[in-house]
Design an enzyme around this catalytic site. Structure first.
Site, PDB file in Angstrom:
ATOM      1  CG  ASN A 175      -0.388  -0.060   2.510  1.00  0.00           C
ATOM      2  OD1 ASN A 175       0.757  -0.491   2.657  1.00  0.00           O
ATOM      3  ND2 ASN A 175      -1.116   0.361   3.513  1.00  0.00           N
ATOM      4  CD  GLU A 233       4.967  -0.555  13.480  1.00  0.00           C
ATOM      5  OE1 GLU A 233       3.780  -0.580  13.851  1.00  0.00           O
ATOM      6  OE2 GLU A 233       5.901  -0.245  14.232  1.00  0.00           O
ATOM      7  CB  CYS A 247      -1.836  -0.274   8.807  1.00  0.00           C
ATOM      8  SG  CYS A 247      -0.731   1.108   8.948  1.00  0.00           S
TER       9      CYS A 247
HETATM   10  P1  NAP Z   1       1.023  -9.135   3.321  1.00  0.00           P
HETATM   11  O1  NAP Z   1       0.232  -9.983   2.428  1.00  0.00           O
HETATM   12  O2  NAP Z   1       1.234  -9.576   4.720  1.00  0.00           O
HETATM   13  O3  NAP Z   1       2.442  -8.915   2.588  1.00  0.00           O
HETATM   14  C1  NAP Z   1       3.428  -8.099   3.169  1.00  0.00           C
HETATM   15  C2  NAP Z   1       4.783  -8.538   2.655  1.00  0.00           C
HETATM   16  O4  NAP Z   1       5.106  -9.833   3.160  1.00  0.00           O
HETATM   17  C3  NAP Z   1       4.883  -8.649   1.143  1.00  0.00           C
HETATM   18  O5  NAP Z   1       6.151  -8.209   0.733  1.00  0.00           O
HETATM   19  C4  NAP Z   1       4.742 -10.148   0.909  1.00  0.00           C
HETATM   20  O6  NAP Z   1       5.287 -10.583  -0.316  1.00  0.00           O
HETATM   21  C5  NAP Z   1       5.535 -10.655   2.084  1.00  0.00           C
HETATM   22  N1  NAP Z   1       5.321 -12.063   2.429  1.00  0.00           N
HETATM   23  C6  NAP Z   1       4.303 -12.882   2.099  1.00  0.00           C
HETATM   24  N2  NAP Z   1       4.502 -14.111   2.633  1.00  0.00           N
HETATM   25  C7  NAP Z   1       5.664 -14.060   3.312  1.00  0.00           C
HETATM   26  C8  NAP Z   1       6.404 -14.997   4.078  1.00  0.00           C
HETATM   27  N3  NAP Z   1       6.006 -16.247   4.282  1.00  0.00           N
HETATM   28  N4  NAP Z   1       7.565 -14.599   4.632  1.00  0.00           N
HETATM   29  C9  NAP Z   1       8.014 -13.340   4.453  1.00  0.00           C
HETATM   30  N5  NAP Z   1       7.361 -12.407   3.744  1.00  0.00           N
HETATM   31  C10 NAP Z   1       6.192 -12.755   3.188  1.00  0.00           C
HETATM   32  O7  NAP Z   1       0.408  -7.646   3.433  1.00  0.00           O
HETATM   33  P2  NAP Z   1      -0.117  -6.702   2.277  1.00  0.00           P
HETATM   34  O8  NAP Z   1      -1.338  -7.301   1.699  1.00  0.00           O
HETATM   35  O9  NAP Z   1       0.993  -6.306   1.374  1.00  0.00           O
HETATM   36  O10 NAP Z   1      -0.523  -5.392   3.122  1.00  0.00           O
HETATM   37  C11 NAP Z   1      -1.744  -5.301   3.774  1.00  0.00           C
HETATM   38  C12 NAP Z   1      -1.627  -5.610   5.258  1.00  0.00           C
HETATM   39  O11 NAP Z   1      -0.525  -4.906   5.792  1.00  0.00           O
HETATM   40  C13 NAP Z   1      -2.818  -5.150   6.070  1.00  0.00           C
HETATM   41  O12 NAP Z   1      -3.132  -6.125   7.047  1.00  0.00           O
HETATM   42  C14 NAP Z   1      -2.335  -3.882   6.753  1.00  0.00           C
HETATM   43  O13 NAP Z   1      -2.979  -3.549   7.938  1.00  0.00           O
HETATM   44  C15 NAP Z   1      -0.906  -4.192   6.960  1.00  0.00           C
HETATM   45  N6  NAP Z   1      -0.120  -2.951   7.036  1.00  0.00           N
HETATM   46  C16 NAP Z   1       0.304  -2.533   8.246  1.00  0.00           C
HETATM   47  C17 NAP Z   1       1.004  -1.344   8.365  1.00  0.00           C
HETATM   48  C18 NAP Z   1       1.470  -0.837   9.701  1.00  0.00           C
HETATM   49  O14 NAP Z   1       2.332   0.032   9.702  1.00  0.00           O
HETATM   50  N7  NAP Z   1       0.940  -1.326  10.804  1.00  0.00           N
HETATM   51  C19 NAP Z   1       1.293  -0.603   7.238  1.00  0.00           C
HETATM   52  C20 NAP Z   1       0.862  -1.062   6.002  1.00  0.00           C
HETATM   53  C21 NAP Z   1       0.151  -2.244   5.918  1.00  0.00           C
HETATM   54  P3  NAP Z   1       4.315 -10.936  -1.572  1.00  0.00           P
HETATM   55  O15 NAP Z   1       3.678  -9.657  -1.953  1.00  0.00           O
HETATM   56  O16 NAP Z   1       5.261 -11.471  -2.561  1.00  0.00           O
HETATM   57  O17 NAP Z   1       3.327 -11.942  -1.065  1.00  0.00           O
HETATM   58  O1  G3P Z   2      -0.702   1.608   6.077  1.00  0.00           O
HETATM   59  C1  G3P Z   2       0.468   2.346   6.094  1.00  0.00           C
HETATM   60  C2  G3P Z   2       0.689   3.061   7.397  1.00  0.00           C
HETATM   61  O2  G3P Z   2       2.025   3.256   7.664  1.00  0.00           O
HETATM   62  C3  G3P Z   2      -0.173   4.292   7.525  1.00  0.00           C
HETATM   63  O3  G3P Z   2       0.387   5.478   7.124  1.00  0.00           O
HETATM   64  O4  G3P Z   2       0.298   7.914   6.760  1.00  0.00           O
HETATM   65  O5  G3P Z   2      -1.557   6.465   5.938  1.00  0.00           O
HETATM   66  O6  G3P Z   2      -1.296   6.871   8.357  1.00  0.00           O
HETATM   67  P1  G3P Z   2      -0.598   6.766   7.030  1.00  0.00           P
END
Ligand code: NAP
Ligand code: G3P
Length: 488
Positions: A164, A260, A294
């Site tokens: 994202n 995160e 997130c």
């Molecule tokens: P995701 O599916 O968990 O993927 C995140 C990263 O992990 C990608 O680079 C993915 O690669 C990789 N990955 C997948 N399987 C893995 C494994 N077994 N080992 C190591 N890495 C692996 O998340 P997303 O769909 O990209 O993002 C959405 C989620 O992220 C939401 O739940 C959101 O809340 C969370 N998020 C949290 C924050 C925060 O700061 N708290 C910020 C942004 C997003 P691939 O793409 O190749 O699968």
């Molecule tokens: O989901 C990404 C997280 O880091 C949120 O950033 O700036 O949208 O609150 P912001």
């Protein structure tokens, strides 16, 4: 011109390994199609585990010299990277718009914010100092012993970023890691990898020595476990879903983690809230980039007495949101990242409808566009009360008083942020004190920035603290040299 090297003919993107842009020996590629119109954005390399080994080995070797480079010199690379990034705002934003369906304004502001982040990281690193601790503070010791505490890098940092914020959430790992003297292996989200490769090119052009930043592309499901358990990875900085975060923490041993993860941020609205301010914040907090943040507002907990008024105002505001194609128009609600994500959100909507929630607006889908959806009278038996949609759907949950709001807010498995809307500072502090989250925003939407603030999630929302200085500290460790003076 600057980006020519990272892509050969036919839109096949390469990886940065040891300062060179390289292809895999297998020729295996992954097609990256745009979530907007299914057009081909490009192809990325699908690396084998042997190629991952090679990238990590190079990072390990390069770190030996990089850690000796003075902080002020490392900072210079960051300043140059920030300047170059600013020069390329439009080009990088254009790629991002196609690759992750971000609207122009948000994509450009992500790149600018990243340049500011990198610059501030260089400033912060230059301002960081060690300390000296005299022994005589502790009972039984005199001044003949003193501990000189400096900071050391950790080694090779594995940075894993989500789709994202493909540029910002890669840079917010790379910049603090390298300024602290680590080398980095970046594994970006597959959908988002091309934007992240542009960022890597910027760091290279800024003069980062070969091997200090390497990129790994390939499906997380294929190479993820291998990367995170690799013996030469010294630290993992991960942003993504709680599901993958849990997996990483369960299969790694003795590796420090900074994570995160997901969230279910609540906006708690008290009787005396300024409703216009509240509505403005909730709408942009919940629906911008289709709620794929997130920190998006993911539930409203409102005191019953003002719930009708709030619901009416929210409904009016939600109807004004612009929905559609971010490549054509400036819109807030864009197609979700893929069909699986849209199916998931549709499932949450259906569950709420089936269980009797009041649909105030939306609820419909066109391809991967989920129209902005607002539900009232959501109860605690509905999935929408607890699950993170990562989509433009917002539930209103009515509560009798602030204690019930706190109780429901804390029942969530997540603990990223919460907002409290009130004019009563005492009530705000009463609630903030009891919420189990990393940050409480008073009279503002939940959000990460400004980026030097601490940013963290508790419970299933994360491990450790990010934020510029906090990230540098997380990716370095204290080193104590104890001087023993003979005669004092
Ligand atoms: P995701 O599916 O968990 O993927 C995140 C990263 O992990 C990608 O680079 C993915 O690669 C990789 N990955 C997948 N399987 C893995 C494994 N077994 N080992 C190591 N890495 C692996 O998340 P997303 O769909 O990209 O993002 C959405 C989620 O992220 C939401 O739940 C959101 O809340 C969370 N998020 C949290 C924050 C925060 O700061 N708290 C910020 C942004 C997003 P691939 O793409 O190749 O699968
Ligand atoms: O989901 C990404 C997280 O880091 C949120 O950033 O700036 O949208 O609150 P912001």
């Amino acid at each position: 011109m600057m980006f020519q090297e990272l892509c050969c003919e036919n839109k096949n993107y390469r990886n940065l390994i040891n300062g060179k842009w390289q292809e895999t020996s297998s020729g295996k590629l992954i097609e990256i199609k745009s979530p907007v119109d299914d057009s081909l954005v490009g192809r990325i390399q699908s690396m084998s585990t042997e190629e991952v080994d090679f990238a990590i080995e190079n990072a390990k070797e390069a770190q030996k010299s990089w850690k000796k480079v003075p902080v002020s010199e490392r900072a210079k690379v960051l300043y140059r990277a920030a300047d170059l990034l600013e020069e390329e705002v439009e080009e990088i934003a254009k790629i991002m718009m196609r690759e992750v369906a971000k609207d122009k304004k948000s994509a450009e502001s992500e790149v600018r914010r990243t340049a500011d982040y990198i610059r501030f990281t260089a400033d912060a690193a230059k301002g960081m100092e060690g300390e000296s601790i005299p022994a005589d503070n502790f009972p039984g010791f005199n001044k003949s012993k003193i501990s000189v505490v400096t900071r050391e890098p950790l080694g090779v940092v594995l940075a894993i970023s989500p789709f994202n914020y493909p540029v910002n959430l890669s840079a917010s790992k790379i910049a603090p890691a390298i300024v602290a003297g680590n080398s980095v292996v970046l594994k970006p989200a597959t959908q988002g990898a091309i934007s992240a490769l542009y960022l890597a090119r910027v760091f290279q052009e800024a003069g980062l020595p070969g091997g200090v930043l390497n990129t790994i592309t390939g499906r997380g499901s294929e190479i993820g476990d291998y990367c995170v358990t690799h013996e030469n990875i010294d630290f993992i900085n991960f942003t993504g879903s709680t599901e993958i975060g849990r997996r990483i923490s369960s299969i790694t041993t003795m590796k420090p983690l900074l994570m995160e993860l997901g969230g279910k941020d609540a906006a708690i609205v008290l009787e005396d809230a300024d409703l216009d301010l509240t509505v403005k914040n909730i709408i942009s907090g919940a629906y911008s980039y289709s709620g794929q943040r997130c920190t998006a507002v993911k539930r409203i907990l409102v005191i019953d007495k003002i719930a009708d008024k709030l619901a009416e105002k929210l409904k009016e505001a939600v109807t004004k949101l612009k929905v559609g194609n971010p490549l054509k128009d400036q819109v807030e609600v864009v197609p979700l990242i893929d069909t699986k994500a849209a199916d998931f959100v549709e499932g949450l909507i259906k569950d709420a409808k089936d269980k009797g929630a009041t649909l105030l607006y939306g609820g419909n889908r066109e391809g991967n566009i989920i129209y902005p959806t607002l539900f009232d009278n959501v109860n605690l038996d509905m999935r929408l009360a607890w699950e993170e949609p990562f989509g433009p759907v917002l539930p209103i949950i009515r509560v009798k008083d602030k204690d019930e709001a706190i109780e429901i807010a804390n029942k969530s498995e997540y603990g990223l942020q919460s907002s409290v809307f009130t004019k009563d500072i005492n009530a705000a502090f009463y609630i903030a004190d009891k919420l189990e989250v990393g940050t409480v925003q008073v009279n503002n939407k939940t959000e990460r920035g400004p980026d030097h603030f601490p940013f963290l999630g508790v419970k299933s929302s994360g491990i450790g603290t990010q934020g510029i200085r906090y990230s540098i500290e997380a990716m370095s460790r204290p080193k104590a040299t104890v001087i023993n003076i003979e005669q004092i």
